[in-house]
Design an enzyme around this catalytic site. Structure first.
Site, PDB file in Angstrom:
ATOM      1  N   ASN A 174       0.859  -1.185   0.000  1.00 18.08           N
ATOM      2  CA  ASN A 174       0.000   0.000   0.000  1.00 18.08           C
ATOM      3  C   ASN A 174       0.891   1.229   0.000  1.00 18.08           C
ATOM      4  O   ASN A 174       1.352   1.698   1.031  1.00 18.08           O
ATOM      5  CB  ASN A 174      -0.912  -0.008   1.232  1.00 18.08           C
ATOM      6  CG  ASN A 174      -1.919  -1.131   1.142  1.00 18.08           C
ATOM      7  OD1 ASN A 174      -2.864  -1.053   0.358  1.00 18.08           O
ATOM      8  ND2 ASN A 174      -1.681  -2.201   1.889  1.00 18.08           N
ATOM      9  N   GLU A 175       1.115   1.724  -1.199  1.00 13.23           N
ATOM     10  CA  GLU A 175       2.028   2.841  -1.383  1.00 13.23           C
ATOM     11  C   GLU A 175       1.353   4.157  -0.998  1.00 13.23           C
ATOM     12  O   GLU A 175       0.121   4.196  -0.837  1.00 13.23           O
ATOM     13  CB  GLU A 175       2.479   2.900  -2.847  1.00 13.23           C
ATOM     14  CG  GLU A 175       3.243   1.669  -3.313  1.00 13.23           C
ATOM     15  CD  GLU A 175       4.654   1.572  -2.723  1.00 13.23           C
ATOM     16  OE1 GLU A 175       4.954   2.229  -1.710  1.00 13.23           O
ATOM     17  OE2 GLU A 175       5.466   0.799  -3.273  1.00 13.23           O
ATOM     18  N   PRO A 176       2.133   5.249  -0.831  1.00 14.64           N
ATOM     19  CA  PRO A 176       1.530   6.540  -0.525  1.00 14.64           C
ATOM     20  C   PRO A 176       0.353   6.828  -1.454  1.00 14.64           C
ATOM     21  O   PRO A 176       0.421   6.569  -2.662  1.00 14.64           O
ATOM     22  CB  PRO A 176       2.675   7.519  -0.766  1.00 14.64           C
ATOM     23  CG  PRO A 176       3.895   6.709  -0.464  1.00 14.64           C
ATOM     24  CD  PRO A 176       3.590   5.314  -0.898  1.00 14.64           C
ATOM     25  N   SER A 191      -2.583   5.412  -0.756  1.00 16.89           N
ATOM     26  CA  SER A 191      -3.550   4.342  -0.487  1.00 16.89           C
ATOM     27  C   SER A 191      -4.560   4.820   0.548  1.00 16.89           C
ATOM     28  O   SER A 191      -4.190   5.408   1.567  1.00 16.89           O
ATOM     29  CB  SER A 191      -2.841   3.098   0.061  1.00 16.89           C
ATOM     30  OG  SER A 191      -1.984   2.568  -0.899  1.00 16.89           O
ATOM     31  N   THR A 235      10.196   2.157  -3.911  1.00 17.07           N
ATOM     32  CA  THR A 235      10.060   0.714  -3.646  1.00 17.07           C
ATOM     33  C   THR A 235      10.734  -0.080  -4.756  1.00 17.07           C
ATOM     34  O   THR A 235      11.435  -1.061  -4.498  1.00 17.07           O
ATOM     35  CB  THR A 235       8.559   0.347  -3.578  1.00 17.07           C
ATOM     36  OG1 THR A 235       7.967   1.127  -2.548  1.00 17.07           O
ATOM     37  CG2 THR A 235       8.360  -1.126  -3.304  1.00 17.07           C
TER      38      THR A 235
END
Ligand code: F6R
Length: 635
Positions: free
Chosen positions: A167-169, A171, A186
């Site tokens: 869950n990347e920024p 999300s 990432t």
């Protein structure tokens, strides 16, 4: 018993501060911490008798220690996983389950292949389904978790983007299992595993934030300096989808488990005087005064009583009585670290010098994790030790073979083929290097070529610094020789090789990389091997008088308050160091494992050494072009 209850039941073991919004614990080592987490999982499994225990699992470097301990508990203490159902957080997309870089493969080699879990109870998002089926797959994944009554325990790591799962920024807190696009940071962190950024998948399937938050218990693991900023932001920052891990502040039963490096940016460690009453050790005094000098932009001797009082340091002031005395004490502490004689100054008093004057000629071993850390991190000190007549040995701990590019290796193979056109060996190597479907792991011969390229660079740099080449030792520690970025855990074989060198040289001084930037990185493992060897050799007569100095690797520097020896360099010595680093041609221009920092190694080294000199100067010390810094390790 959960870690949570253990901590709250043991008063004094954990102190939350007004800045911290998630329960967290710091352990002195990640292995000790991993055992504790594994014990909590094991007790959850054992206590769950009337239904399956539902376990959420993570991949990456952080949980490896927990998996090792779970495997040990299974083998040695009869822990069974027959009643366990697992759900992994995520998987790259697209990727085949058989690909050695897939999370399927990771989970099998680290856990599933060694325990008695039935295959049908394992769930990992599928990275090899067609795009049009992904959405239905994700819905079903989520529903299956719910059908089991939700996760009993979710193990998490944290990415530098503060992602949990993938869950990347950006999300949302209500997000569920879905296909996402990986953040650039990432992907760059994964570049080593995939032999280059261009090979890292751009997407992944991940459980959502809400899928994770529904777990009854969450434990997040973070090790190493590299995670320190993100950890502080997660625990102390505002809740925001820009840092999805901060959503854990809303979860009622989360513990963040840290080692000392990962917790180092929490206010309670970085500026403890702002958080609580302090016991003023010398190190803490130094830390606070360096901080104060920076805050008020003054050198040590210019600090006033008012400065101390205004910045919450009146307690510290009280320990010495006056600013004048405290300033003089601090000035002397820092001044005493500076020496142009890293092997001790013969026939001079030791009172104000970091190293002893006797024996006047010392046998020094410089341990270099990769075949270039010696010159990158302490090239100036290295040259001085030789110039001042000490018997200097360099021990290259690993072959460094995976960090040589195929293009570089091909150049050497082509030279060899020109000399020996009929050599089957060189022809095979050339074919391997030109094969468009080249396997991710190099053949043993190719690794030998790459390792030899690095050796020849060390020989060049050694000759340049006028070191007899017999004093260069190539240890080729076995833990490193996997052919991939992920290494084996260190073993007694690695320690024995190190012990044999101690016995041969009988050193008075050891320099080593105390670089803790990455807990599963090569530097950290090399340091663990060295520490273990020191422990085992401690009672040998020749080790009784051996001092150990730690330098930091290419990635970070000691804090000023941590430095015990500061070796200044003149402009000419800086140039000499640069030239020694430049012998490592395979690590120049197109560095394979560069990480975030795009600067070349010689530039990083120069800027870092210059910055240390500037800070010393700003504190009121003499002005030097550059300074190399060391911290003494007592074993
Ligand atoms: C892995 C995962 C990620 C990792 C994170 C940290 O399943 O979901 O969130 O936990 O990227 O990775 P390491 O532990 O390798 O630093």
């Amino acid at each position: 018993m959960s870690i949570h209850s253990l901590v709250y039941d043991t008063p004094g073991k954990f102190q939350e501060t007004r800045f911290e919004k998630i329960h967290n614990l710091t352990f002195s080592s990640s292995s000790e911490a991993s055992k504790m987490v594994a014990a909590e999982i094991a007790s959850g499994i054992r206590n769950c008798i009337d239904r399956p225990y539902v376990l959420g699992l993570a991949t990456g470097s952080s949980p490896i220690g927990v998996y090792q301990e779970l495997v040990r508990l299974h083998r040695e203490e009869g822990l069974s996983f027959k009643n366990v159902v697992t759900f992994n957080l995520d998987e790259y997309y697209p990727i085949d389950a058989k690909d050695i870089r897939s999370y399927h493969h990771f989970m099998h080699i680290h856990l599933f292949d060694h325990i008695d879990i039935p295959a049908e109870q394992i769930h990992i998002p599928k990275g090899n389904i067609p795009m049009e089926k992904v959405r239905a797959f994700c819905t079903e994944y989520e529903e299956t978790i719910n059908a089991y009554g939700g996760l009993d325990f979710q193990l998490l790591g944290i990415g530098r983007t503060a992602h949990i799962g993938f869950n990347e920024p950006g999300s949302h807190q209500n997000s569920v299992t879905r296909l996402i696009t990986l953040d650039a940071i990432t992907r760059s962190d994964a570049a080593n595993d995939f032999n280059g950024l261009e090979n890292v998948p751009k997407k992944a399937i991940t459980m959502g934030v809400s899928s994770i938050m529904k777990a009854k218990r969450i434990v997040l693991l973070a090790w190493g300096h590299k995670k320190a900023q993100t950890v502080a932001r997660t625990i102390e920052g505002e809740v925001s989808s820009k840092a999805p891990a901060t959503f854990l502040q809303h979860h009622k039963n989360t513990t963040i488990i840290l080692d000392e490096e990962a917790s180092s940016e929490l206010k309670r460690f970085r500026t403890p005087w702002l958080v609580r009453d302090c016991e003023w050790t010398d190190d803490l005094r130094k830390q606070a005064i360096v901080w104060l000098c920076k805050k008020v932009n003054k050198s040590i001797l210019m600090l006033t009583q008012r400065d101390y009082n205004e910045y919450g340091l009146s307690d510290l002031l009280a320990t010495m009585g006056s600013a004048y005395e405290l300033n003089i004490w601090m000035f002397n502490q820092i001044q005493k670290t500076i020496t142009g004689w890293p092997g001790g100054k013969p026939h001079h008093s030791d009172e104000n010098r970091p190293e002893r004057s006797t024996p006047a000629v010392k046998r020094s071993i410089i341990f270099s994790p990769h075949p270039d850390d010696d010159v990158i991190s302490m090239g100036g000190t290295f040259a001085r030790l030789i110039d001042q007549g000490h018997e200097v040995h360099v021990a290259y701990q690993t072959s460094g073979n995976i960090a040589v590019s195929d293009e570089d290796a091909l150049r050497y193979v082509e030279v060899a083929l020109r000399m020996e056109p009929d050599s089957k060996k060189f022809q095979a190597l050339k074919s391997e290097l030109l094969d468009t479907n080249k396997a991710p792991i190099d053949s043993e011969q190719l690794r030998l070529v790459k390792g030899t390229i690095r050796r020849s660079e060390c020989l060049g740099a050694g000759r340049f610094l006028k070191l007899p080449v017999e004093q260069l030792h190539f240890l080729d520690l076995p833990f490193y020789e996997t052919g991939t970025v992920r290494k084996n855990p260190p073993s007694q074989k690695d320690v024995d090789i190190t012990l044999a060198l101690f016995e041969k040289i009988k050193p008075h001084q050891i320099f080593a990389a105390g670089d803790l930037a990455d807990p599963h990185g090569t530097h950290r493992t090399c340091l663990d091997v060295l520490f273990e060897a020191l422990k085992q050799a401690k009672d040998e007569s020749y080790m009784k008088d051996c001092w150990v100095w730690l330098y930091r690797g290419a990635w970070q520097e000691w804090g000023i308050h941590e430095i015990h020896m500061a070796v200044p360099m003149s402009p000419d010595q800086v140039l000499q160091k640069r030239n020694a680093i430049l012998f490592h041609q395979s690590q120049k221009d197109k560095v394979m494992f560069q990480g975030e920092d795009q600067r070349e190694f010689w530039v990083r080294a120069e800027e870092r050494n210059r910055d240390t000199a500037k800070i010393y100067n700003a504190l009121g010390m003499a002005e030097y072009q550059a300074i190399e810094a060391f911290r003494r390790y007592f074993y």
